[in-house]
Design a protein around this motif. Structure first.
Motif, PDB file in Angstrom:
ATOM      1  N   GLY A   1      19.186   5.825  -0.666  1.00  0.00           N
ATOM      2  CA  GLY A   1      18.055   4.905  -0.708  1.00  0.00           C
ATOM      3  C   GLY A   1      17.181   5.010   0.525  1.00  0.00           C
ATOM      4  N   ILE A   2      17.819   5.147   1.676  1.00  0.00           N
ATOM      5  CA  ILE A   2      17.060   5.274   2.923  1.00  0.00           C
ATOM      6  C   ILE A   2      16.332   6.607   2.959  1.00  0.00           C
ATOM      7  CG2 ILE A   2      17.234   5.448   5.436  1.00  0.00           C
ATOM      8  CD1 ILE A   2      19.691   3.584   5.259  1.00  0.00           C
ATOM      9  N   HIS A   3      17.057   7.677   2.660  1.00  0.00           N
ATOM     10  CA  HIS A   3      16.473   9.019   2.722  1.00  0.00           C
ATOM     11  C   HIS A   3      15.296   9.145   1.759  1.00  0.00           C
ATOM     12  CE1 HIS A   3      16.130  13.388   2.055  1.00  0.00           C
ATOM     13  NE2 HIS A   3      16.558  13.494   3.309  1.00  0.00           N
ATOM     14  N   ARG A   4      15.450   8.643   0.559  1.00  0.00           N
ATOM     15  CA  ARG A   4      14.382   8.726  -0.446  1.00  0.00           C
ATOM     16  C   ARG A   4      13.105   8.035   0.038  1.00  0.00           C
ATOM     17  NH1 ARG A   4      14.108   4.618  -3.820  1.00  0.00           N
ATOM     18  NH2 ARG A   4      16.376   4.334  -3.873  1.00  0.00           N
ATOM     19  N   ASN A   5      13.255   6.852   0.607  1.00  0.00           N
ATOM     20  CA  ASN A   5      12.087   6.104   1.074  1.00  0.00           C
ATOM     21  C   ASN A   5      11.481   6.694   2.343  1.00  0.00           C
ATOM     22  OD1 ASN A   5      11.532   3.528  -0.617  1.00  0.00           O
ATOM     23  ND2 ASN A   5      13.763   3.599  -0.469  1.00  0.00           N
TER      24      ASN A   5
ATOM     25  N   THR B   1      -3.261  -3.283  12.369  1.00  0.00           N
ATOM     26  CA  THR B   1      -1.807  -3.163  12.433  1.00  0.00           C
ATOM     27  C   THR B   1      -1.358  -1.958  11.611  1.00  0.00           C
ATOM     28  OG1 THR B   1      -1.589  -4.692  10.555  1.00  0.00           O
ATOM     29  CG2 THR B   1      -1.394  -5.626  12.786  1.00  0.00           C
ATOM     30  N   PRO B   2      -1.584  -0.750  12.099  1.00  0.00           N
ATOM     31  CA  PRO B   2      -1.201   0.448  11.341  1.00  0.00           C
ATOM     32  C   PRO B   2       0.309   0.553  11.151  1.00  0.00           C
ATOM     33  CG  PRO B   2      -1.747   1.021  13.593  1.00  0.00           C
ATOM     34  CD  PRO B   2      -2.158  -0.416  13.417  1.00  0.00           C
ATOM     35  N   SER B   3       0.699   1.154  10.044  1.00  0.00           N
ATOM     36  CA  SER B   3       2.116   1.363   9.756  1.00  0.00           C
ATOM     37  C   SER B   3       2.632   2.525  10.595  1.00  0.00           C
ATOM     38  CB  SER B   3       2.300   1.668   8.270  1.00  0.00           C
ATOM     39  OG  SER B   3       1.754   0.625   7.481  1.00  0.00           O
ATOM     40  N   LYS B   4       3.869   2.396  11.098  1.00  0.00           N
ATOM     41  CA  LYS B   4       4.397   3.375  12.039  1.00  0.00           C
ATOM     42  C   LYS B   4       5.830   3.773  11.706  1.00  0.00           C
ATOM     43  CE  LYS B   4       1.885   0.971  15.772  1.00  0.00           C
ATOM     44  NZ  LYS B   4       2.055   0.204  17.025  1.00  0.00           N
ATOM     45  N   GLY B   5       6.179   4.981  12.085  1.00  0.00           N
ATOM     46  CA  GLY B   5       7.563   5.422  12.075  1.00  0.00           C
ATOM     47  C   GLY B   5       8.096   5.915  10.754  1.00  0.00           C
ATOM     48  N   LEU B   6       9.383   6.155  10.724  1.00  0.00           N
ATOM     49  CA  LEU B   6      10.039   6.749   9.562  1.00  0.00           C
ATOM     50  C   LEU B   6       9.809   5.971   8.276  1.00  0.00           C
ATOM     51  CD1 LEU B   6      13.512   7.888  10.967  1.00  0.00           C
ATOM     52  CD2 LEU B   6      11.590   9.343  10.287  1.00  0.00           C
ATOM     53  N   LEU B   7       9.935   4.652   8.323  1.00  0.00           N
ATOM     54  CA  LEU B   7       9.762   3.829   7.132  1.00  0.00           C
ATOM     55  C   LEU B   7       8.483   3.002   7.194  1.00  0.00           C
ATOM     56  CD1 LEU B   7      13.459   2.836   6.367  1.00  0.00           C
ATOM     57  CD2 LEU B   7      11.907   4.120   4.888  1.00  0.00           C
ATOM     58  N   GLN B   8       7.541   3.450   8.054  1.00  0.00           N
ATOM     59  CA  GLN B   8       6.187   2.902   8.093  1.00  0.00           C
ATOM     60  C   GLN B   8       6.131   1.373   8.138  1.00  0.00           C
ATOM     61  OE1 GLN B   8       2.897   5.155   7.814  1.00  0.00           O
ATOM     62  NE2 GLN B   8       4.559   5.693   9.205  1.00  0.00           N
TER      63      GLN B   8
ATOM     64  N   ALA C   1       5.490   1.832  -2.754  1.00  0.00           N
ATOM     65  CA  ALA C   1       4.937   1.093  -1.607  1.00  0.00           C
ATOM     66  C   ALA C   1       5.536  -0.309  -1.564  1.00  0.00           C
ATOM     67  CB  ALA C   1       3.418   1.012  -1.725  1.00  0.00           C
ATOM     68  N   TYR C   2       5.951  -0.756  -0.398  1.00  0.00           N
ATOM     69  CA  TYR C   2       6.649  -2.028  -0.295  1.00  0.00           C
ATOM     70  C   TYR C   2       6.171  -2.843   0.896  1.00  0.00           C
ATOM     71  CZ  TYR C   2       9.484   0.249   3.357  1.00  0.00           C
ATOM     72  OH  TYR C   2       9.915   0.888   4.494  1.00  0.00           O
TER      73      TYR C   2
ATOM     74  N   ARG D   1       0.839  -1.177   0.000  1.00  0.00           N
ATOM     75  CA  ARG D   1       0.000   0.000   0.000  1.00  0.00           C
ATOM     76  C   ARG D   1       0.873   1.225   0.000  1.00  0.00           C
ATOM     77  NH1 ARG D   1       2.671   1.581   2.949  1.00  0.00           N
ATOM     78  NH2 ARG D   1       2.778   1.708   5.208  1.00  0.00           N
ATOM     79  N   ARG D   2       0.316   2.277  -0.502  1.00  0.00           N
ATOM     80  CA  ARG D   2       1.009   3.571  -0.535  1.00  0.00           C
ATOM     81  C   ARG D   2       0.640   4.332   0.715  1.00  0.00           C
ATOM     82  NH1 ARG D   2       4.627   6.149  -4.311  1.00  0.00           N
ATOM     83  NH2 ARG D   2       4.580   8.363  -3.846  1.00  0.00           N
ATOM     84  N   THR D   3       1.584   4.695   1.490  1.00  0.00           N
ATOM     85  CA  THR D   3       1.291   5.372   2.752  1.00  0.00           C
ATOM     86  C   THR D   3       1.201   6.868   2.575  1.00  0.00           C
ATOM     87  OG1 THR D   3       3.604   5.531   3.306  1.00  0.00           O
ATOM     88  CG2 THR D   3       2.447   3.582   4.080  1.00  0.00           C
ATOM     89  N   ARG D   4       0.557   7.491   3.489  1.00  0.00           N
ATOM     90  CA  ARG D   4       0.515   8.950   3.574  1.00  0.00           C
ATOM     91  C   ARG D   4       0.861   9.324   4.999  1.00  0.00           C
ATOM     92  NH1 ARG D   4       0.208   7.938  -0.925  1.00  0.00           N
ATOM     93  NH2 ARG D   4      -1.128   8.784  -2.577  1.00  0.00           N
ATOM     94  N   THR D   5       1.469  10.418   5.189  1.00  0.00           N
ATOM     95  CA  THR D   5       1.765  10.837   6.554  1.00  0.00           C
ATOM     96  C   THR D   5       0.484  11.256   7.229  1.00  0.00           C
ATOM     97  OG1 THR D   5       2.233  13.055   5.790  1.00  0.00           O
ATOM     98  CG2 THR D   5       4.114  11.570   6.020  1.00  0.00           C
TER      99      THR D   5
END
Length: 249
Positions: A169-173, A196-203, A248-249, A8-12
């Motif tokens: 790669g990390i910064h971009r994601n 189970t919501p996605s959380k944090g910097l890399l969700q 989204a990964y 899924r594509r996350t949104r902040t």
């Protein structure tokens, strides 16, 4: 980040909870049943469900180490009431700020796990000990408390544990997934609907974070360094590297 096979594509999103970031267990007595000597002997009654549940809750003593969070300790021991109850039970030792956890503090931790399980959980394996040692070595450096510092510290830990990934790669994601907000939570997609919501910097969702968590980092998906390392560990397993993730990964 979605679980394996779920994308899924996350949104902040606005913050929905605070991060509990770290700085730096009596057994129930079993009463014997009295044997009936006559046909009219009273039959034992079953204890109420609540009493049975309460009898399964033990208490263990846990000494905090660097990188601990109340969230992580509560999750590790399956503490009833979670980190909030853990803080309430140990307010005298911890103080009023649940975010401030000093190393070497003895906590009374309620747990529903069997004694052997709890003991095993607190005894690191050889592999785990080596990983922790590497993380401590990487953490000996000083990093700024911002996105740049979090990524650089995570990359040092990743290098010590053989996890691939570049700064770019990390910064971009991170920027795509959370815009650099370590407390970002996704409350609208299918993962959130499943609880189970996605959380944090890399969700990362909790199951993924727990499966790919690297020993020695905080057991807290909101911890920026722990989140990056776990997410990159997952991406390496699934895609070869976080550098190969472009959506989204």
């Amino acid at each position: 980040m979605a679980a394996r096979g779920k994308h899924r594509r996350t949104r902040t999103s606005p913050l929905t909870r605070g991060v509990i970031a770290a700085g730096t267990g009596t057994a129930a007595l079993a009463l014997p049943l009295l044997g009936a000597t006559t046909a009219s002997a009273a039959q034992p009654t079953k204890a109420p469900a609540a009493a049975q549940a309460a009898s399964q809750v033990k208490s263990v003593t846990y000494t905090t180490v660097k990188g601990d969070t109340l969230y992580g300790i509560a999750e590790k021991y399956d503490t009833p009431g979670g980190w909030r109850q853990l803080h309430k039970d140990n307010r005298k030792a911890l103080g009023d700020n649940p975010r401030l956890i000093h190393e070497g503090v003895e906590l009374k931790v309620r747990t529903t796990k069997a004694g052997k399980t709890a003991d095993k959980a607190s005894t690191p394996t050889k592999k785990s000990s080596q990983s922790v040692a590497r993380v401590i070595q990487a953490s000996a450096k000083t990093y700024p408390n911002n996105l740049d510092g979090w990524i650089r510290q995570a990359m040092d830990i990743m290098a010590q544990n053989g996890i691939p990934g570049s700064y770019e790669g990390i910064h971009r994601n991170v920027m795509r997934e959370s815009s650099g907000n370590p407390l970002a939570v996704n409350n609208w997609d299918s993962n959130a609907a499943a609880g189970t919501p996605s959380k944090g910097l890399l969700q990362t969702i909790d199951p993924t974070f727990q499966a790919y968590h690297v020993a020695g980092t905080a057991f807290d998906p909101y911890d920026p360094v722990a989140n990056i390392v776990a997410a990159c560990n997952y991406a390496a397993d699934r895609y070869g590297s976080i550098d190969n993730v472009w959506g989204a990964y």
